[in-house]
Design a protein around this motif. Sequence first.
Motif, PDB file in Angstrom:
ATOM      1  N   ILE A 118       0.851  -1.191   0.000  1.00  0.00           N
ATOM      2  CA  ILE A 118       0.000   0.000   0.000  1.00  0.00           C
ATOM      3  C   ILE A 118       0.882   1.235   0.000  1.00  0.00           C
ATOM      4  CG2 ILE A 118      -1.765   1.295   1.249  1.00  0.00           C
ATOM      5  CD1 ILE A 118      -2.818  -1.335   2.319  1.00  0.00           C
ATOM      6  N   VAL A 119       0.605   2.115  -0.958  1.00  0.00           N
ATOM      7  CA  VAL A 119       1.342   3.373  -1.085  1.00  0.00           C
ATOM      8  C   VAL A 119       0.382   4.507  -0.720  1.00  0.00           C
ATOM      9  CG1 VAL A 119       2.702   4.850  -2.612  1.00  0.00           C
ATOM     10  CG2 VAL A 119       2.663   2.369  -2.992  1.00  0.00           C
ATOM     11  N   PRO A 120       0.508   5.077   0.487  1.00  0.00           N
ATOM     12  CA  PRO A 120      -0.366   6.187   0.855  1.00  0.00           C
ATOM     13  C   PRO A 120       0.126   7.487   0.217  1.00  0.00           C
ATOM     14  CG  PRO A 120       0.983   5.516   2.742  1.00  0.00           C
ATOM     15  CD  PRO A 120       1.390   4.678   1.584  1.00  0.00           C
ATOM     16  N   THR A 121      -0.819   8.351  -0.166  1.00  0.00           N
ATOM     17  CA  THR A 121      -0.432   9.626  -0.770  1.00  0.00           C
ATOM     18  C   THR A 121      -1.495  10.691  -0.562  1.00  0.00           C
ATOM     19  OG1 THR A 121       0.263  10.724  -2.819  1.00  0.00           O
ATOM     20  CG2 THR A 121      -1.423   9.033  -3.032  1.00  0.00           C
ATOM     21  N   SER A 122      -1.041  11.904  -0.343  1.00  0.00           N
ATOM     22  CA  SER A 122      -1.953  13.049  -0.379  1.00  0.00           C
ATOM     23  C   SER A 122      -2.036  13.497  -1.833  1.00  0.00           C
ATOM     24  CB  SER A 122      -1.428  14.171   0.508  1.00  0.00           C
ATOM     25  OG  SER A 122      -0.307  14.805  -0.110  1.00  0.00           O
ATOM     26  N   LEU A 123      -2.708  14.610  -2.075  1.00  0.00           N
ATOM     27  CA  LEU A 123      -2.835  15.117  -3.446  1.00  0.00           C
ATOM     28  C   LEU A 123      -1.904  16.294  -3.720  1.00  0.00           C
ATOM     29  CD1 LEU A 123      -6.705  14.910  -3.997  1.00  0.00           C
ATOM     30  CD2 LEU A 123      -4.950  13.170  -4.354  1.00  0.00           C
ATOM     31  N   THR A 124      -0.943  16.525  -2.824  1.00  0.00           N
ATOM     32  CA  THR A 124       0.023  17.592  -3.086  1.00  0.00           C
ATOM     33  C   THR A 124       0.924  17.171  -4.245  1.00  0.00           C
ATOM     34  OG1 THR A 124       1.715  16.731  -1.570  1.00  0.00           O
ATOM     35  CG2 THR A 124       0.038  18.226  -0.632  1.00  0.00           C
ATOM     36  N   GLN A 125       1.450  18.151  -4.951  1.00  0.00           N
ATOM     37  CA  GLN A 125       2.278  17.860  -6.112  1.00  0.00           C
ATOM     38  C   GLN A 125       3.483  17.006  -5.740  1.00  0.00           C
ATOM     39  OE1 GLN A 125       1.209  18.754  -9.143  1.00  0.00           O
ATOM     40  NE2 GLN A 125       2.877  17.582 -10.045  1.00  0.00           N
ATOM     41  N   ASN A 126       4.106  17.315  -4.613  1.00  0.00           N
ATOM     42  CA  ASN A 126       5.285  16.578  -4.178  1.00  0.00           C
ATOM     43  C   ASN A 126       4.948  15.111  -3.891  1.00  0.00           C
ATOM     44  OD1 ASN A 126       8.014  16.268  -3.461  1.00  0.00           O
ATOM     45  ND2 ASN A 126       7.528  16.565  -1.299  1.00  0.00           N
ATOM     46  N   ASP A 127       3.858  14.876  -3.150  1.00  0.00           N
ATOM     47  CA  ASP A 127       3.465  13.505  -2.833  1.00  0.00           C
ATOM     48  C   ASP A 127       3.058  12.733  -4.083  1.00  0.00           C
ATOM     49  OD1 ASP A 127       4.020  13.795  -0.189  1.00  0.00           O
ATOM     50  OD2 ASP A 127       2.000  13.358   0.540  1.00  0.00           O
ATOM     51  N   LEU A 128       2.401  13.396  -5.018  1.00  0.00           N
ATOM     52  CA  LEU A 128       1.999  12.731  -6.257  1.00  0.00           C
ATOM     53  C   LEU A 128       3.219  12.263  -7.045  1.00  0.00           C
ATOM     54  CD1 LEU A 128      -0.942  15.005  -7.451  1.00  0.00           C
ATOM     55  CD2 LEU A 128      -1.112  12.686  -6.553  1.00  0.00           C
ATOM     56  N   LEU A 129       4.235  13.120  -7.126  1.00  0.00           N
ATOM     57  CA  LEU A 129       5.455  12.743  -7.834  1.00  0.00           C
ATOM     58  C   LEU A 129       6.122  11.543  -7.169  1.00  0.00           C
ATOM     59  CD1 LEU A 129       6.947  16.286  -8.597  1.00  0.00           C
ATOM     60  CD2 LEU A 129       6.077  14.650 -10.264  1.00  0.00           C
ATOM     61  N   VAL A 130       6.151  11.568  -5.838  1.00  0.00           N
ATOM     62  CA  VAL A 130       6.728  10.454  -5.083  1.00  0.00           C
ATOM     63  C   VAL A 130       5.930   9.177  -5.319  1.00  0.00           C
ATOM     64  CG1 VAL A 130       7.094   9.542  -2.754  1.00  0.00           C
ATOM     65  CG2 VAL A 130       7.807  11.861  -3.302  1.00  0.00           C
ATOM     66  N   THR A 131       4.613   9.296  -5.373  1.00  0.00           N
ATOM     67  CA  THR A 131       3.756   8.126  -5.581  1.00  0.00           C
ATOM     68  C   THR A 131       3.987   7.510  -6.953  1.00  0.00           C
ATOM     69  OG1 THR A 131       2.078   9.028  -4.099  1.00  0.00           O
ATOM     70  CG2 THR A 131       1.354   7.321  -5.632  1.00  0.00           C
ATOM     71  N   TYR A 132       4.030   8.350  -7.988  1.00  0.00           N
ATOM     72  CA  TYR A 132       4.297   7.833  -9.340  1.00  0.00           C
ATOM     73  C   TYR A 132       5.625   7.065  -9.368  1.00  0.00           C
ATOM     74  CZ  TYR A 132       0.648  11.085 -10.908  1.00  0.00           C
ATOM     75  OH  TYR A 132      -0.534  11.755 -11.083  1.00  0.00           O
ATOM     76  N   GLN A 133       6.659   7.645  -8.740  1.00  0.00           N
ATOM     77  CA  GLN A 133       7.974   7.014  -8.750  1.00  0.00           C
ATOM     78  C   GLN A 133       7.993   5.742  -7.918  1.00  0.00           C
ATOM     79  OE1 GLN A 133      10.689   8.091 -10.738  1.00  0.00           O
ATOM     80  NE2 GLN A 133      11.130   5.957 -10.218  1.00  0.00           N
ATOM     81  N   THR A 134       7.298   5.772  -6.774  1.00  0.00           N
ATOM     82  CA  THR A 134       7.227   4.582  -5.915  1.00  0.00           C
ATOM     83  C   THR A 134       6.594   3.418  -6.656  1.00  0.00           C
ATOM     84  OG1 THR A 134       7.090   5.910  -3.878  1.00  0.00           O
ATOM     85  CG2 THR A 134       6.259   3.649  -3.768  1.00  0.00           C
TER      86      THR A 134
END
Length: 204
Positions: free
Chosen positions: A111-127
């Motif tokens: 499970i990859v938790p993420t907020s909708l901030t731009q920084n977290d979204l970029l981290v999620t895509y990469q994760t």
Amino acid sequence: MKIISFISRKGGTGKTTNAINLATSLHAAGKKVMLVETDTNYTLNTLRKMEAARESGTSSFDIVGSQDNNIADELQSIREKAQYDYIIVDSAGKTTDEGIKKLCLVSNAVIVPTSLTQNDLLVTYQTVTDLMPAKSINTDLKILVLPNRIHSFTRLKTVQETLSKVSAKVLEVMVPQKNAYVNFSTMHPEQEYTPVMKEILKNL
């Protein structure tokens, strides 16, 4: 026995908060649960000792410490004993670490938790990109994205549209931005987390 691992490329995305809320919710639902934290500060272990000292006799589940480079082998050993229904792993390492790669191979779900901030979204895509190769080896692995710290006025459709380019299953539930989820307990479940738990289990 199911192994559910919370993984992200960076800290502060909500791995620990969601790991403990999922564990307490599963325990409250009558499941045999172990939670493993691989952050060497062992915050959850410390919190559990403090709570247990105040509330002796209260039913609780096991919380153990490990390290990312050991956890996969330890989980294999635990799995053979079949003492638990669920093992929840709160990982500390980066997705590029060898230990995290091995963790994916023994997990039923990441499970990859993420907020909708731009920084977290970029981290999620990469994760998610980093984790995808594990699916070619562990073909039953589920990679799930959990919308976390979402404003209460945000619609689920908006969340799904924002995360539509992520190459993983986006859970159809949101963890709201509430203090209840930050000031967590290792012994008492947050009742509002039950729909999140059910959605996660539905996708295992």
